[in-house]
Design a protein around this motif. Structure first.
Motif, PDB file in Angstrom:
ATOM      1  N   VAL A  61       0.836  -1.197   0.000  1.00 42.48           N
ATOM      2  CA  VAL A  61       0.000   0.000   0.000  1.00 42.48           C
ATOM      3  C   VAL A  61       0.872   1.249   0.000  1.00 42.48           C
ATOM      4  N   SER A  62       0.658   2.107  -0.973  1.00 42.95           N
ATOM      5  CA  SER A  62       1.307   3.415  -0.988  1.00 42.95           C
ATOM      6  C   SER A  62       0.242   4.482  -0.804  1.00 42.95           C
ATOM      7  N   THR A  63       0.630   5.569  -0.146  1.00 42.68           N
ATOM      8  CA  THR A  63      -0.282   6.691   0.031  1.00 42.68           C
ATOM      9  C   THR A  63       0.530   7.972  -0.111  1.00 42.68           C
ATOM     10  N   LYS A  64      -0.147   9.100   0.049  1.00 46.05           N
ATOM     11  CA  LYS A  64       0.499  10.386  -0.180  1.00 46.05           C
ATOM     12  C   LYS A  64       0.082  11.365   0.905  1.00 46.05           C
ATOM     13  N   VAL A  65       0.997  12.287   1.229  1.00 49.78           N
ATOM     14  CA  VAL A  65       0.705  13.344   2.199  1.00 49.78           C
ATOM     15  C   VAL A  65       1.129  14.682   1.604  1.00 49.78           C
ATOM     16  N   GLY A  95      -4.668   1.070   9.727  1.00 51.27           N
ATOM     17  CA  GLY A  95      -4.492  -0.096  10.586  1.00 51.27           C
ATOM     18  C   GLY A  95      -3.196  -0.826  10.307  1.00 51.27           C
ATOM     19  N   ARG A  96      -2.291  -0.192   9.595  1.00 47.19           N
ATOM     20  CA  ARG A  96      -0.986  -0.761   9.264  1.00 47.19           C
ATOM     21  C   ARG A  96      -0.101   0.356   8.744  1.00 47.19           C
ATOM     22  N   GLU A  97       1.215   0.140   8.812  1.00 45.13           N
ATOM     23  CA  GLU A  97       2.131   1.121   8.261  1.00 45.13           C
ATOM     24  C   GLU A  97       2.121   1.011   6.734  1.00 45.13           C
ATOM     25  N   PRO A  98       2.056   2.118   6.021  1.00 42.87           N
ATOM     26  CA  PRO A  98       2.136   2.057   4.558  1.00 42.87           C
ATOM     27  C   PRO A  98       3.504   1.547   4.112  1.00 42.87           C
ATOM     28  N   ASP A  99       3.516   0.888   2.980  1.00 39.14           N
ATOM     29  CA  ASP A  99       4.785   0.427   2.419  1.00 39.14           C
ATOM     30  C   ASP A  99       5.554   1.581   1.794  1.00 39.14           C
ATOM     31  N   LEU A 100       4.835   2.611   1.369  1.00 37.26           N
ATOM     32  CA  LEU A 100       5.455   3.743   0.702  1.00 37.26           C
ATOM     33  C   LEU A 100       4.582   4.973   0.913  1.00 37.26           C
ATOM     34  N   VAL A 101       5.200   6.082   1.293  1.00 38.96           N
ATOM     35  CA  VAL A 101       4.475   7.350   1.436  1.00 38.96           C
ATOM     36  C   VAL A 101       5.118   8.374   0.515  1.00 38.96           C
ATOM     37  N   PHE A 102       4.316   8.932  -0.384  1.00 40.65           N
ATOM     38  CA  PHE A 102       4.789   9.953  -1.306  1.00 40.65           C
ATOM     39  C   PHE A 102       4.548  11.351  -0.748  1.00 40.65           C
ATOM     40  N   LEU A 103       5.486  12.239  -0.989  1.00 41.01           N
ATOM     41  CA  LEU A 103       5.253  13.668  -0.812  1.00 41.01           C
ATOM     42  C   LEU A 103       4.438  14.108  -2.025  1.00 41.01           C
ATOM     43  N   HIS A 104       3.218  14.571  -1.780  1.00 47.29           N
ATOM     44  CA  HIS A 104       2.210  14.749  -2.824  1.00 47.29           C
ATOM     45  C   HIS A 104       2.302  16.137  -3.455  1.00 47.29           C
ATOM     46  N   ASN A 105       2.637  16.170  -4.736  1.00 46.96           N
ATOM     47  CA  ASN A 105       2.666  17.420  -5.505  1.00 46.96           C
ATOM     48  C   ASN A 105       3.359  18.562  -4.765  1.00 46.96           C
ATOM     49  N   PRO A 106       4.629  18.396  -4.393  1.00 43.41           N
ATOM     50  CA  PRO A 106       5.311  19.462  -3.650  1.00 43.41           C
ATOM     51  C   PRO A 106       5.347  20.777  -4.403  1.00 43.41           C
ATOM     52  N   GLU A 107       5.256  20.723  -5.726  1.00 41.68           N
ATOM     53  CA  GLU A 107       5.287  21.958  -6.514  1.00 41.68           C
ATOM     54  C   GLU A 107       4.141  22.901  -6.154  1.00 41.68           C
ATOM     55  N   HIS A 108       3.050  22.340  -5.589  1.00 42.14           N
ATOM     56  CA  HIS A 108       1.907  23.172  -5.221  1.00 42.14           C
ATOM     57  C   HIS A 108       2.320  24.273  -4.252  1.00 42.14           C
ATOM     58  N   ALA A 139       9.099   3.125   3.265  1.00 36.95           N
ATOM     59  CA  ALA A 139       9.910   3.939   2.368  1.00 36.95           C
ATOM     60  C   ALA A 139       9.117   5.191   2.020  1.00 36.95           C
ATOM     61  N   TRP A 140       9.805   6.178   1.431  1.00 37.53           N
ATOM     62  CA  TRP A 140       9.116   7.397   1.025  1.00 37.53           C
ATOM     63  C   TRP A 140       9.545   7.785  -0.385  1.00 37.53           C
ATOM     64  N   GLY A 141       8.698   8.584  -1.014  1.00 41.28           N
ATOM     65  CA  GLY A 141       8.988   9.016  -2.367  1.00 41.28           C
ATOM     66  C   GLY A 141       8.368  10.376  -2.651  1.00 41.28           C
ATOM     67  N   ILE A 142       8.405  10.772  -3.904  1.00 46.50           N
ATOM     68  CA  ILE A 142       7.816  12.031  -4.352  1.00 46.50           C
ATOM     69  C   ILE A 142       6.896  11.731  -5.523  1.00 46.50           C
ATOM     70  N   ALA A 143       5.666  12.215  -5.441  1.00 46.19           N
ATOM     71  CA  ALA A 143       4.713  12.131  -6.540  1.00 46.19           C
ATOM     72  C   ALA A 143       4.441  13.549  -7.021  1.00 46.19           C
ATOM     73  N   SER A 144       4.771  13.823  -8.269  1.00 47.50           N
ATOM     74  CA  SER A 144       4.665  15.188  -8.783  1.00 47.50           C
ATOM     75  C   SER A 144       3.901  15.215 -10.097  1.00 47.50           C
ATOM     76  N   TRP A 145       2.846  16.017 -10.135  1.00 43.00           N
ATOM     77  CA  TRP A 145       2.075  16.189 -11.358  1.00 43.00           C
ATOM     78  C   TRP A 145       2.834  17.065 -12.353  1.00 43.00           C
ATOM     79  N   ASP A 146       3.579  18.039 -11.842  1.00 43.35           N
ATOM     80  CA  ASP A 146       4.367  18.930 -12.695  1.00 43.35           C
ATOM     81  C   ASP A 146       5.795  18.975 -12.167  1.00 43.35           C
ATOM     82  N   PRO A 147       6.619  17.994 -12.532  1.00 47.86           N
ATOM     83  CA  PRO A 147       7.971  17.879 -11.969  1.00 47.86           C
ATOM     84  C   PRO A 147       8.919  18.980 -12.412  1.00 47.86           C
ATOM     85  N   SER A 148       8.525  19.805 -13.377  1.00 42.74           N
ATOM     86  CA  SER A 148       9.430  20.860 -13.852  1.00 42.74           C
ATOM     87  C   SER A 148       9.775  21.847 -12.739  1.00 42.74           C
ATOM     88  N   PHE A 149       8.897  21.988 -11.751  1.00 40.14           N
ATOM     89  CA  PHE A 149       9.159  22.897 -10.636  1.00 40.14           C
ATOM     90  C   PHE A 149      10.260  22.376  -9.712  1.00 40.14           C
TER      91      PHE A 149
END
Length: 285
Positions: A61-65, A95-108, A139-149
């Motif tokens: 399970v991955s989610t985003k914050v 009810g469980r730790e996510p396997d992956l959490v993305f930083l959601h659209n940091p460009e916002h 683990a953590w990651g980055i999810a970006s709709w507009d990565p150019s920023f």
């Protein structure tokens, strides 16, 4: 039941979060879910736990914050304390730790950070890195709709994400593709560490898919449908190892699983990217 295929993630954006969809995904061998704190009106985690809590151990399970409830809708924040608390809340609600959490659209938020952008991004990434270190997620990651920023902000102070998720596919646009490639190089990411999202640019029912035939990317082997061909092309625009796709229909998911054996001509992909770049250059003059 098919063997588990890590190359497809079932995305729950705009999904009704119905149990039938999750059981159908498992039957197809799709064992990865992607959601976000703000999906389903900020209720995605709770609804998943309530309707399919017994199924979640069968998925990664991955989610985003990054988005938070606010009067009239949602607000975006890269405040490290809020992000850390959001990861804690996600684990509690699921009810469980996510396997992956993305930083959601940091460009916002980075659009408004001005000259402090790199510092803001560094602190936000460090918050997720710390949450991972505490065992709140694997683990953590980055999810970006507009990565150019993000391209101009990557430096030695910014922690390296385990996964990068960006728009992918024939409709992603050359600006997004070039920015994704730049981030992949800057962080030295392997394709297995890069995810694509929105492979159809919205929906397979959009008018554009009736006007073009993505099977041209398959060369002489055109046994796949137009939808399947577009899906396979998304793995090469940019080069990703996993694609997250949203649907409420197990049959549609099954069609995409059935495409995974298809082969895309890399030369045609490169020609397509060259055409996109040429067109973008012409529009500047």
């Amino acid at each position: 039941m098919r063997g588990a295929d890590p190359r497809i993630v079932l995305g729950l954006h705009r999904s009704r979060h119905e149990r039938q969809l999750l059981t159908g995904a498992l039957d197809l061998g799709v064992t990865a879910l992607d959601t976000s704190t703000n999906y389903l009106g900020f209720r995605s985690h709770q609804v998943l736990a309530q309707t399919a809590g017994d199924l979640l151990p069968k998925f990664t399970v991955s989610t985003k914050v990054g988005y938070f409830p606010a009067p009239g809708g949602a607000e975006h924040s890269l405040d490290p304390l809020r992000l850390h608390a959001a990861v804690e809340q996600a684990a509690e609600d699921l009810g469980r730790e996510p396997d992956l959490v993305f930083l959601h659209n940091p460009e916002h938020s980075l659009r408004e950070a001005g000259p402090h952008g790199q510092e803001v991004l560094t602190e936000a990434c460090a918050a997720l890195d710390a949450a991972t270190g505490k065992g709140l997620c694997a683990a953590w990651g980055i999810a970006s709709w507009d990565p150019s920023f993000l391209v101009g902000l990557i430096g030695p102070t910014v922690p390296r994400p385990a996964t990068l998720m960006v728009r992918a596919g024939l409709l992603a646009g050359v600006r997004t593709l070039d920015a994704a490639d730049a981030l992949i190089r800057a962080w030295d990411l392997d394709p297995s560490e890069v995810w694509g999202m929105s492979p159809f640019g919205g929906s397979t029912s959009d008018a554009v898919w009736a006007r073009i035939d993505p099977r041209v990317f398959l060369g002489g082997n055109r046994q796949l449908s137009r939808v399947q061909a577009a899906f396979m092309a998304a793995y090469h625009l940019p080069r990703v190892g996993t694609v997250a796709v949203g649907t409420d229909e197990p049959a549609h998911l099954g069609e995409l699983v059935g495409a995974l054996g298809g082969e895309v001509e890399k030369e045609t992909i490169q020609e397509y990217r060259s055409l996109l770049r040429d067109r973008s250059h012409d529009q500047l003059f």
